[in-house]
Design an enzyme around this catalytic site. Structure first.
Site, PDB file in Angstrom:
ATOM      1  N   SER A 117       0.950  -1.069   0.069  1.00 42.74           N
ATOM      2  CA  SER A 117      -0.148   0.368  -0.284  1.00 42.74           C
ATOM      3  C   SER A 117       1.294   1.634  -0.140  1.00 42.74           C
ATOM      4  O   SER A 117       1.968   1.641  -0.847  1.00 42.74           O
ATOM      5  CB  SER A 117      -0.943   0.159   1.044  1.00 42.74           C
ATOM      6  OG  SER A 117      -1.638   1.059   1.310  1.00 42.74           O
ATOM      7  N   ASP A 138      -9.371  -5.815  -4.726  1.00 37.94           N
ATOM      8  CA  ASP A 138      -9.038  -4.232  -3.713  1.00 37.94           C
ATOM      9  C   ASP A 138      -9.796  -2.843  -3.544  1.00 37.94           C
ATOM     10  O   ASP A 138      -9.863  -2.015  -4.922  1.00 37.94           O
ATOM     11  CB  ASP A 138      -7.713  -3.454  -4.369  1.00 37.94           C
ATOM     12  CG  ASP A 138      -6.698  -2.593  -3.045  1.00 37.94           C
ATOM     13  OD1 ASP A 138      -7.618  -1.724  -1.924  1.00 37.94           O
ATOM     14  OD2 ASP A 138      -5.847  -2.840  -3.237  1.00 37.94           O
ATOM     15  N   HIS A 197      -7.315  -5.503  -0.429  1.00 41.02           N
ATOM     16  CA  HIS A 197      -6.434  -4.745  -0.134  1.00 41.02           C
ATOM     17  C   HIS A 197      -5.806  -5.600   0.895  1.00 41.02           C
ATOM     18  O   HIS A 197      -5.511  -5.377   1.672  1.00 41.02           O
ATOM     19  CB  HIS A 197      -6.685  -3.617   0.372  1.00 41.02           C
ATOM     20  CG  HIS A 197      -6.067  -2.017   0.639  1.00 41.02           C
ATOM     21  ND1 HIS A 197      -5.073  -2.317  -0.261  1.00 41.02           N
ATOM     22  CD2 HIS A 197      -5.203  -1.760   1.775  1.00 41.02           C
ATOM     23  CE1 HIS A 197      -4.212  -1.122   0.093  1.00 41.02           C
ATOM     24  NE2 HIS A 197      -4.281  -1.074   1.278  1.00 41.02           N
TER      25      HIS A 197
END
Length: 276
Positions: A164, A219, A255
């Site tokens: 991320s 995601d 995610h």
């Protein structure tokens, strides 16, 4: 009607803040417990894991000839990723998992949590914390140089990566780093300050290392299209370098990382940083 709309949005915002707060508290205590566990092991003579406030380290069991530096995402610590990499670590590689400082995060209503820079929005055209991004990139560069000077690891044997915003910082740092690196692994990530690269203000031709992007096709935080847009920028700007610029999408993955992605990370590191 307007009142009901505002009330619903306020309730939704409160729920988001509570969820983020719980995640931040969980990450903190998870990291705290892990530190205590590994400190206890170290006191018993086990030196393969070293822990400081700044980072978790998986130490090599043979002469170190390479380094992997992997950065966690928003609200997390290096603890979880150190445990994941521990499952496939190589004896000649130093694995470093830095901990981000705790700062107020605008996207999460100013809540203080571990973050590499302030996050205002997560989209290709949203406002960005340029000063914070560059400040953290400089800190990562210091860590890279420390590996070369203190441990005699050549820069082209150092792979940096992250998840991320950690992967975003790794991408930006690598592409603006003056020395050639061993590669970049960016999971569920994006290229920050991407307009500077698209316009040529910052060249994509300087860093010739391989880049791997992994992204879940479901995601909800960093949209798959954002990852794909990053890949297009990298591919267009680096097409003449002869280096690999790869994006792999993982089906039914949100995610987070999945077993297939971690297997790919293991194989990529083994390919990029073979024992010598």
């Amino acid at each position: 009607m307007v009142f009901d709309f505002c009330r619903k949005n306020l309730a939704r915002s409160i729920v988001i803040v509570v969820i983020v707060a719980l995640l931040a508290i969980y990450a903190y205590f998870k990291g705290y417990r892990t530190i205590n566990q590994f400190e206890s092991k170290s006191s018993q003579g086990k030196k393969e894991m070293s822990v400081t406030k700044e980072f978790f380290l998986l130490a090599p069991t043979a002469k170190a000839t390479a380094t992997v530096i992997f950065l966690h995402g928003l609200g997390d610590t290096g603890s979880g990723w150190s445990l994941a990499f521990n499952e496939f670590k190589q004896k000649h590689i130093r694995y470093i998992f830095p901990n981000a400082p705790s700062i107020p995060v605008t996207l999460n209503h100013g809540m203080v949590m571990p973050a590499w820079y302030d996050l205002v929005a997560i989209n290709p055209r949203g406002p960005e914390d340029e000063i914070g991004i560059k400040r953290s990139a400089d800190k990562l560069r210091e860590l890279i140089r420390k590996e070369t000077t203190d441990h005699q690891i050549p820069s082209n044997r150092i792979v940096i990566g992250g998840f991320s915003m950690g992967g975003a910082l790794a991408l930006y740092t690598a592409l603006t780093h003056p020395e050639q690196l061993g590669g970049v692994i960016a999971l569920s990530s994006y290229l920050p300050l991407n307009e500077q690269f698209k316009t040529g203000k910052v060249s994509l031709q300087n860093q010739k290392c391989n880049i791997f992007q992994g992204h879940g096709d479901m995601d909800p935080m960093v949209a798959p299209d954002f990852g794909k847009a990053t890949h297009q920028i990298l591919k267009a700007g680096r097409s003449s370098l002869g280096a690999s610029t790869e994006l792999k999408m993982y089906p039914n993955c949100g995610h987070s990382s999945c077993d297939d992605e971690l297997d790919d990370v293991k194989n990529i590191i083994n390919k990029w940083l073979p024992e010598i």
